[in-house]
Motif scaffolding. Structure first.
Motif, PDB file in Angstrom:
ATOM      1  N   LEU A 127      -0.853  12.461  24.870  1.00  0.00           N
ATOM      2  CA  LEU A 127      -0.063  11.864  25.944  1.00  0.00           C
ATOM      3  C   LEU A 127       1.424  11.836  25.604  1.00  0.00           C
ATOM      4  N   PRO A 128       2.284  11.756  26.635  1.00  0.00           N
ATOM      5  CA  PRO A 128       3.700  11.469  26.380  1.00  0.00           C
ATOM      6  C   PRO A 128       3.835  10.108  25.699  1.00  0.00           C
ATOM      7  N   ASP A 129       4.970   9.872  25.054  1.00  0.00           N
ATOM      8  CA  ASP A 129       5.195   8.612  24.340  1.00  0.00           C
ATOM      9  C   ASP A 129       5.245   7.432  25.306  1.00  0.00           C
ATOM     10  N   HIS A 130       4.557   6.346  24.957  1.00  0.00           N
ATOM     11  CA  HIS A 130       4.574   5.177  25.843  1.00  0.00           C
ATOM     12  C   HIS A 130       5.918   4.454  25.807  1.00  0.00           C
ATOM     13  N   ASP A 131       6.757   4.744  24.789  1.00  0.00           N
ATOM     14  CA  ASP A 131       8.074   4.116  24.707  1.00  0.00           C
ATOM     15  C   ASP A 131       9.198   5.128  24.941  1.00  0.00           C
ATOM     16  N   SER A 132       8.869   6.227  25.606  1.00  0.00           N
ATOM     17  CA  SER A 132       9.864   7.279  25.832  1.00  0.00           C
ATOM     18  C   SER A 132      11.081   6.746  26.590  1.00  0.00           C
ATOM     19  N   VAL A 133      12.244   7.292  26.274  1.00  0.00           N
ATOM     20  CA  VAL A 133      13.457   6.924  27.003  1.00  0.00           C
ATOM     21  C   VAL A 133      13.464   7.541  28.395  1.00  0.00           C
ATOM     22  N   VAL A 134      12.563   8.492  28.635  1.00  0.00           N
ATOM     23  CA  VAL A 134      12.445   9.130  29.948  1.00  0.00           C
ATOM     24  C   VAL A 134      11.369   8.398  30.745  1.00  0.00           C
ATOM     25  N   VAL A 135      11.758   7.774  31.850  1.00  0.00           N
ATOM     26  CA  VAL A 135      10.842   6.941  32.623  1.00  0.00           C
ATOM     27  C   VAL A 135       9.615   7.727  33.070  1.00  0.00           C
ATOM     28  N   GLU A 136       9.827   8.962  33.524  1.00  0.00           N
ATOM     29  CA  GLU A 136       8.711   9.764  34.015  1.00  0.00           C
ATOM     30  C   GLU A 136       7.651   9.979  32.936  1.00  0.00           C
ATOM     31  N   HIS A 137       8.085  10.107  31.696  1.00  0.00           N
ATOM     32  CA  HIS A 137       7.132  10.300  30.606  1.00  0.00           C
ATOM     33  C   HIS A 137       6.272   9.048  30.439  1.00  0.00           C
ATOM     34  N   ARG A 138       6.881   7.883  30.482  1.00  0.00           N
ATOM     35  CA  ARG A 138       6.132   6.635  30.332  1.00  0.00           C
ATOM     36  C   ARG A 138       5.139   6.461  31.475  1.00  0.00           C
ATOM     37  N   VAL A 139       5.548   6.796  32.680  1.00  0.00           N
ATOM     38  CA  VAL A 139       4.665   6.656  33.845  1.00  0.00           C
ATOM     39  C   VAL A 139       3.445   7.566  33.691  1.00  0.00           C
ATOM     40  N   ARG A 140       3.666   8.801  33.244  1.00  0.00           N
ATOM     41  CA  ARG A 140       2.541   9.732  33.050  1.00  0.00           C
ATOM     42  C   ARG A 140       1.588   9.196  31.986  1.00  0.00           C
ATOM     43  N   ALA A 141       2.141   8.674  30.903  1.00  0.00           N
ATOM     44  CA  ALA A 141       1.302   8.144  29.828  1.00  0.00           C
ATOM     45  C   ALA A 141       0.468   6.964  30.319  1.00  0.00           C
ATOM     46  N   GLU A 142       1.080   6.037  31.040  1.00  0.00           N
ATOM     47  CA  GLU A 142       0.371   4.851  31.498  1.00  0.00           C
ATOM     48  C   GLU A 142      -0.718   5.211  32.503  1.00  0.00           C
TER      49      GLU A 142
END
Length: 266
Positions: free
Chosen positions: A153-168
């Motif tokens: 998964l993408p990082d749950h603490d990514s600085v990129v909001v879209e990455h966090r949304v995909r992970a969650e």
């Protein structure tokens, strides 16, 4: 006590939502309705595959762990952070396409299974492909031939909001969650408060992996594992499996493969 199957649990939750409408907080009811929808959607897709998500923070080494388990360079590992912008799937077994479509995972790598082994040499002797035909280490348990979808998964603490949304979104849809932590951030409050504590009472679907154990002495590893187990138990996940691995040296990877084999077999 008899077990209640998923369909009955889903129906019971839906009935509870109807009965509680107008009595409980709307946001809580909306969350419950979303669970009902996801459960029914998942129930209509491949029951032959177990979806395991490797989740974690930036730099924890999720991609390296995926590659170590698969025995192949599937996920990109790099110095630049965050590296993983979209989930990557390693898939053992046919028929997972509709499930991956539902998960919205486009990057997929089909892994060879025993049926895909090299036919052998002129003597007829089979030559299994190293590290790919089965999820089994040299000293590990019986391997997985089919039935596993392993996601990076993408990082749950990514600085990129879209990455966090995909992970969650994928955390909510996985059958088994493997949280990969590192020695520097294993006690991070955001991980425990936002992700692990909401899973309280569901220790059977959570594995916590302390990666980068090669950077620690044996005594440091033992102490850190003890502290991590304490934190996980305080999150309401007493009994969740906690182990140390090193994607760099292979330490503990066989044990992790065994847990995944057990999950797929169930």
């Amino acid at each position: 006590m008899s077990r209640i199957d998923l369909a009955d649990r889903t129906a019971a939750l839906e009935s509870a939502v109807v009965a509680a409408s107008g009595r409980l907080d709307r946001e809580l009811l909306d969350d419950a309705r979303a669970v009902v929808t996801r459960a029914r959607e998942r129930g209509g897709l491949s029951a032959e595959h177990t979806v395991v998500a490797l989740a974690g923070a930036t730099g924890s080494g999720k991609s390296s762990v995926l590659n170590a388990v698969a025995g192949s360079e599937i996920a990109t590992v790099g110095v630049r952070r965050p590296t993983t912008s979209h989930a990557v799937a390693a898939v053992w077994g046919d028929g997972a396409g509709p499930l991956l479509d539902w998960l919205e995972v486009r990057r997929r790598q089909e892994m060879p299974t025993p049926a895909d082994d090299d036919p052998g040499d002129d003597s007829g002797a089979a030559r299994p492909r190293r590290g790919l035909a089965r999820l089994r280490g040299r000293r590990g348990p019986a391997g997985i031939s089919t039935g596993l979808v392993l996601l990076d998964l993408p990082d749950h603490d990514s600085v990129v909001v879209e990455h966090r949304v995909r992970a969650e979104r994928l955390v909510e849809r996985a059958d088994l969650l493997v949280w990969v932590v590192d020695p520097q951030k294993y006690a991070d409050a955001a991980l425990h408060e936002r992700y692990l504590r909401p899973l309280a009472g569901r220790s059977e679907v959570v594995v916590v992996v302390l990666n980068q154990a090669d950077r620690l002495s044996d005594a440091e590893t033992d102490a850190m594992l003890a502290d991590l187990r304490r934190l996980v138990a305080a999150d309401g996940l007493d009994g969740a499996r906690v182990l140390a691995v090193s994607a760099a040296t292979g330490r503990g990877i066989d044990q992790l493969k065994g847990l995944l084999a057990e999950a797929a077999a169930r």
